[in-house]
Design an enzyme around this catalytic site. Sequence first.
Site, PDB file in Angstrom:
ATOM      1  N   ASP A  35      -8.727  -7.191   0.033  1.00  0.00           N
ATOM      2  CA  ASP A  35      -7.846  -7.363   1.183  1.00  0.00           C
ATOM      3  C   ASP A  35      -8.587  -6.872   2.413  1.00  0.00           C
ATOM      4  OD1 ASP A  35      -7.484  -4.368   0.602  1.00  0.00           O
ATOM      5  OD2 ASP A  35      -6.506  -4.637   2.527  1.00  0.00           O
ATOM      6  N   CYS A  85      -7.620 -27.738  11.122  1.00  0.00           N
ATOM      7  CA  CYS A  85      -8.777 -28.646  11.160  1.00  0.00           C
ATOM      8  C   CYS A  85      -8.368 -30.105  10.990  1.00  0.00           C
ATOM      9  CB  CYS A  85      -9.801 -28.245  10.106  1.00  0.00           C
ATOM     10  SG  CYS A  85     -10.601 -26.672  10.491  1.00  0.00           S
ATOM     11  N   CYS A  99     -13.310 -28.561   6.376  1.00  0.00           N
ATOM     12  CA  CYS A  99     -12.100 -27.787   6.078  1.00  0.00           C
ATOM     13  C   CYS A  99     -10.885 -28.705   6.102  1.00  0.00           C
ATOM     14  CB  CYS A  99     -11.939 -26.663   7.095  1.00  0.00           C
ATOM     15  SG  CYS A  99     -10.448 -25.682   6.858  1.00  0.00           S
ATOM     16  N   ASP A 143       0.851  -1.181   0.000  1.00  0.00           N
ATOM     17  CA  ASP A 143       0.000   0.000   0.000  1.00  0.00           C
ATOM     18  C   ASP A 143       0.890   1.235   0.000  1.00  0.00           C
ATOM     19  OD1 ASP A 143       0.208   1.215   2.846  1.00  0.00           O
ATOM     20  OD2 ASP A 143       0.026  -0.944   3.167  1.00  0.00           O
ATOM     21  N   HIS A 177      -6.482 -21.198  10.093  1.00  0.00           N
ATOM     22  CA  HIS A 177      -7.791 -21.647   9.602  1.00  0.00           C
ATOM     23  C   HIS A 177      -8.532 -20.518   8.893  1.00  0.00           C
ATOM     24  CE1 HIS A 177     -11.820 -23.258   9.299  1.00  0.00           C
ATOM     25  NE2 HIS A 177     -12.212 -22.095   9.787  1.00  0.00           N
ATOM     26  N   CYS A 188      -7.658 -27.509   6.226  1.00  0.00           N
ATOM     27  CA  CYS A 188      -6.485 -26.738   6.644  1.00  0.00           C
ATOM     28  C   CYS A 188      -5.717 -27.492   7.737  1.00  0.00           C
ATOM     29  CB  CYS A 188      -6.905 -25.344   7.123  1.00  0.00           C
ATOM     30  SG  CYS A 188      -7.394 -25.275   8.863  1.00  0.00           S
TER      31      CYS A 188
HETATM   32 ZN   LIG Z   1      -9.690 -25.198   8.977  1.00  0.00          ZN
END
Ligand SMILES: [Zn+2]
Length: 411
Positions: free
Chosen positions: A288, A331, A326, A114, A356, A328
């Site tokens: 963003d 998880c 999920c 930015d 997550h 990830c």
């Molecule tokens: Zn997750």
Amino acid sequence: MAASTVGEAEMNSASRGAIAGAPLVLRILAECPVSKARACDMTLPHCTVNTPVFMPVGTQGTMKGVTAEQLENLGCQICLGNTYHLGMRPGPELIEKAKGLHGFMNWRRSLLTDSGGFQMVSLVELSQVTEEGVKFRSPYDNKEILLSPEQSIAIQNSLGSDIMMQLDDVVSSTVTGPRVEEAMRRSIRWLDRCIAANRNPESQNLFAIIQGGLNSELRHICLEEMTKRDVPGFAIGGLSGGEEKDDFWKMVTLSTDHLPREKPRYLMGVGYAVDLVVCVALGCDMFDCVFPTRTARFGSALVPWGSLQLKHKQYAKDFQPIDPECTCPTCRRHSRAYLHALLKCDTAALHHITIHNISYQLSLMQSVRQSIIDGCFPQFVRAFMDRMFPSREQYPRWAVDALASVGITLN
Ligand SMILES: [Zn+2]
């Protein structure tokens, strides 16, 4: 979500896609036949970014609670570096020595920085805007600093980001009166100064930022003027600052109506799941927001049906992962009960939730993109809303109206 790494092939295709003098190539893969949604491949000097995309925000060169390697393993192709903070500490000279922000962070993929301008809004009591630039006192050593358009670009050139943002004169979206027009007109003049100051036009893309507050006439003027400039992309700025959602989406859709089809459109500061899905429908490609990482630090995990406040007692004996669907790292490994217990004694819990939440945002955008490519984005939006809200009566009115304006009806 499958983990991916930037392979040799990806790097090669990235460099092949970059035409001399144009470090950004946007290939439109699919456009929704109903709404303004589109799926593109945006080739930047460091890698190709699949859009629509959510870009996590890094501060001082590291994601709060997440390493560059973890971000890469989550499939993140582009993240944000904060110019204001990096320009102050450790300073552009040191970062230039470290081969730019990519080298400093050890981040191989794309980066957006930015201008430092947004910090003005947050530090407004410390700052003073003149035609020359923004003057403020450094919170680190109380020295007076001038951030001019030239200075902002010089810092971003040192950082070596793939996408740089122009310095703009930011006013809060709730401000009205002549100050809004002054800021919009100054932002156009500052855009020209930023274009002239860019030392690396062949390797760094400068994006313009459309201003004009909540006034459609001023937005029109800004769009007309800025799109005359040959910049590689455009951002929609000055929104998401506490204005009414009805004003917000109308300014977004007005902007995408007048931005060139062949250039990327970045809606700044938007990160709530519903806002992302609606604004993709309105034609935005990039987003963003600090929200997913900030909310993680308060123990809140994002899920397709809203969020889970893992500090609540109800999770103490809940052995499911945050979201059973999920994939990830959090998880795959940890239960709600474990995270609940960990939240009481260790900041590692915040780290797991941050991972997550970033994964959630990235997966959401991947699903959005896939639905556009498969030609079923309107159906995706209906299923998404159905899952997010317990009943249709709870759909936010503004979202229903915004989606209807581009032909996606929910009721
Ligand atoms: Zn997750």
